[in-house]
Design an enzyme around this catalytic site. Sequence first.
Site, PDB file in Angstrom:
ATOM      1  NE  ARG A  52      44.627  38.667  59.644  1.00 33.21           N
ATOM      2  CZ  ARG A  52      45.734  39.422  59.702  1.00 33.21           C
ATOM      3  NH1 ARG A  52      45.721  40.681  59.271  1.00 33.21           N
ATOM      4  NH2 ARG A  52      46.862  38.945  60.216  1.00 33.21           N
ATOM      5  CB  CYS A  86      46.342  34.491  58.127  1.00 31.86           C
ATOM      6  SG  CYS A  86      45.484  35.246  59.541  1.00 31.86           S
ATOM      7  CB  THR A  88      42.645  34.716  62.559  1.00 32.11           C
ATOM      8  OG1 THR A  88      43.490  34.292  63.633  1.00 32.11           O
ATOM      9  CG2 THR A  88      41.415  35.374  63.145  1.00 32.11           C
ATOM     10  CB  THR A 128      44.813  34.809  67.305  1.00 36.24           C
ATOM     11  OG1 THR A 128      43.804  34.336  66.398  1.00 36.24           O
ATOM     12  CG2 THR A 128      46.143  34.951  66.584  1.00 36.24           C
ATOM     13  CE  LYS A 168      50.234  39.029  64.088  1.00 36.42           C
ATOM     14  NZ  LYS A 168      50.342  39.109  62.620  1.00 36.42           N
ATOM     15  CB  CYS A 198      48.845  31.889  65.425  1.00 35.25           C
ATOM     16  SG  CYS A 198      49.380  33.544  64.888  1.00 35.25           S
TER      17      CYS A 198
END
Length: 235
Positions: A52, A86, A88, A128, A168, A198
């Site tokens: 994203r 999520c 974003t 983010t 991640k 996030c």
Amino acid sequence: MTMGKKVIGIIGGMGPLATADLFQKIILHTAAGCDQEHLRVCIDSNTNIPDRTAALLRGGADPVPEMVKSARRLESIGADVLIMPCNTAHNYYHSIEGAVSVPVLHMIALTRDALRARGVKCAGLLATDGTVQTGIYQRTFAQSGIELLTPDADGQSAVMDVIYNGVKAGDLAHDVTAFRAVCERLLARGAEVLILGCTELPPAFDLYRLDYPSIDPTLELALGAIRFAGGKVKE
């Protein structure tokens, strides 16, 4: 499952660990004495959804088609309400909401309401680049009476590092020294709590033993989904 309760659908894969974190929080915070008293949850961990932040800031592939595909797939198998772990991705909230006939809960709005209920007046936003630069939190928090503080450029780089190169990437021994400094600077500037904006950050706080006052939007989304689906939140 008790008749009359709604089915929760999770548009997942953004990323997989964040999806698992949300599912676990739904289970852990549902008041249930046996399997059958828990809520039914359908998960589409769609790792084909493009990044994203890359889409919003760097002209990357559009994530909406895959997100809509997941939303419709979940609706087709019986989901009565959809949730997206999520932050974003909430920049695309209206596209997803408009593609299905079932409600889609808004994680950031639920977080705003939880902070207002606590009486918080100033919060630090850890998120983010896509979430920070597009202003999704600022728009959602407008007229809430809550001031949002964000890191400086170096601090924002440290936040992105722990998200992408830590959680991640599955690096359990990632160096979070710079990230700790970001948290401490936001608190020194007047933030009463840190928003883990996030969905990789709640796992990061657990994995790297980060002990700062915070609010977890993933948890607020889980609680909202439990209540919407007719479950009882564990006290």
